[in-house]
Design an enzyme around this catalytic site. Sequence first.
Site, PDB file in Angstrom:
ATOM      1  N   ALA A  11      16.683  57.837  57.673  1.00 33.44           N
ATOM      2  CA  ALA A  11      15.978  58.734  56.708  1.00 33.44           C
ATOM      3  C   ALA A  11      16.926  59.876  56.520  1.00 33.44           C
ATOM      4  CB  ALA A  11      14.491  59.409  57.088  1.00 33.44           C
ATOM      5  N   ARG A  16      27.306  64.114  54.368  1.00 35.38           N
ATOM      6  CA  ARG A  16      28.767  63.942  54.410  1.00 35.38           C
ATOM      7  C   ARG A  16      29.278  62.842  53.806  1.00 35.38           C
ATOM      8  NH1 ARG A  16      28.140  64.671  60.857  1.00 35.38           N
ATOM      9  NH2 ARG A  16      26.020  64.096  60.349  1.00 35.38           N
ATOM     10  N   THR A  80      16.233  64.448  63.809  1.00 37.33           N
ATOM     11  CA  THR A  80      16.168  63.170  64.526  1.00 37.33           C
ATOM     12  C   THR A  80      14.705  63.100  65.077  1.00 37.33           C
ATOM     13  OG1 THR A  80      17.450  63.733  66.146  1.00 37.33           O
ATOM     14  CG2 THR A  80      18.474  62.357  64.691  1.00 37.33           C
ATOM     15  N   TYR A 347      40.157  25.673  35.441  1.00 41.26           N
ATOM     16  CA  TYR A 347      38.881  26.510  35.574  1.00 41.26           C
ATOM     17  C   TYR A 347      37.840  25.338  35.545  1.00 41.26           C
ATOM     18  CZ  TYR A 347      34.717  28.731  34.621  1.00 41.26           C
ATOM     19  OH  TYR A 347      33.139  29.470  34.670  1.00 41.26           O
ATOM     20  N   ASN A 367      32.579  26.141  29.485  1.00 46.74           N
ATOM     21  CA  ASN A 367      31.203  26.240  29.660  1.00 46.74           C
ATOM     22  C   ASN A 367      30.248  27.081  28.999  1.00 46.74           C
ATOM     23  OD1 ASN A 367      32.386  28.294  31.086  1.00 46.74           O
ATOM     24  ND2 ASN A 367      30.874  27.949  32.687  1.00 46.74           N
ATOM     25  N   SER A 386      46.776  16.698  32.164  1.00 47.54           N
ATOM     26  CA  SER A 386      47.137  18.356  31.950  1.00 47.54           C
ATOM     27  C   SER A 386      46.429  18.781  30.554  1.00 47.54           C
ATOM     28  CB  SER A 386      48.603  18.526  32.200  1.00 47.54           C
ATOM     29  OG  SER A 386      49.029  18.073  33.341  1.00 47.54           O
TER      30      SER A 386
END
Length: 445
Positions: A11, A16, A80, A347, A367, A386
């Site tokens: 909690a 810092r 604490t 891809y 896509n 290719s």
Amino acid sequence: MSAFAIVVLAAGKGVRMKSVRPKVLHAIGGQPMLGHVLATAKTLKADRIVVVAAADAEGVAQLAASAGAASAVQKEQLGTGDAVRAAESTLRNFSGNVLVLFGDAPLVTAQTLRKLIARLDGADIVALGFRPADATGYGRMVTKGGTLERIVEHKDASEEERRIGLCFAGPMAGKAATLFELLKTIDTRNAQGEYYLTDLVAAAGKRGLRCGFAEAATEEMLGVNSRADLATAEAAFQERRRRELMDAGVTFIDPATVYLSADTVIESDATVGPFVVFGPNVTVRKGAEIRAFCHIEGAEVGAGAIVGPFARLRPGAVLEEGVHIGNFVEVKNSRIEKGAKANHLAYLGDTRVGAKANIGAGTITCNYDGFQKTKTDIGKDVFVGSNATLVAPVKIGDGAYVAAGSVVTDDIEADAMAFGRARQENKKGRAKEFRAQKSKDKAKT
Ligand code: UD1
Ligand code: MG
């Protein structure tokens, strides 16, 4: 071991860190620090786990719930000691031992915590210590023989006390009734005006109770209070995980350059080259080779597959056994079946690539049309030449050929050869004429 509960303190404001995000949600190995602590708590098989969260830290309670832990709210961050007290009502009627852990110390191991709990045999309260290289900021443990007399916070410590190397790491344990009873006796008369959990030790001594301690390795107990601490803890975590994987039979050619996530699974006899990043949710099967400079997340790399150098596997990429994915190939949400290859510049998104298919350099699956994602289905033994552009949705039957440079918009039946490009025309002598004309034009200017 008798019944025991774990209370995780999460909690704190974490001032810092200078962040809008609660400190314990900052990640180490891609997993929130609190997630690490909860995973450790689970391996300890605690009967109850309670996370103490600030009222406005929604993500903290959510993470606790997703790990099957309860959460309690600490209304104001009063320290604490107060935080542990916030868990009391959740642990009503619980009569076993309670182990307190700090959510900002993510590297503590179950083994060390077991060692600490074992010390309860012969002590009412036990606390875990360690010896950091720089003790600044940590509570110092004042001991006499095997007894812990008190813990004094850095800000409250005298010059002499600050010279003590043994620091409090956070974990503390004792009977629930003893802890909650003692917590009622502590106050806020200290440098920070907080209820310190650490004051419990002196309070116990006053009542004739005995406090013991155990020591942990330094790198396990680094507390994260700032971004610099976060980076230090990250480095320690990475080193530990790489070490564990090497012990389990994985080769790292240059371990220090590989980044792992908390959940990265790499099976034995896999090899990882230099400069590889594993994002969340990655599994690499036996004998696979990940070459240098790959970025992999949410993916599975099958046994004996070869990936990279310079490959990118994105979420949903599944490479079956013996697949080759080469340089500058990106694979997303696609299954690449046994022995298929895409060795250069491609891809593959939302695609199935059948077994032993060969995907040529420069192949792109189109896509996405700006609105929807659609699928490409490539059968087994297909050869894609290719620079082919496969416009999804499209299906290429088993054994088909796609001629280089094709734009494929229609399905291709099995064993067919598809040409989706303009015909070539050669004009005799045209180049020579062109050059002559051009040099004449240039001479005029
Ligand atoms: C604390 C210890 C210090 C120890 C160090 C180890 C105290 C008083 N000091 O100091 O002795 O050496 O940890 O790292 O215990 N928290 C709450 N509510 C609060 C305050 C803190 O839940 O009101 C939580 C934080 O989220 C954190 C943990 O308790 O997880 C520790 O708090 P932090 O403020 O970081 O304490 P340190 O100054 O580090
Ligand atoms: Mg701290």
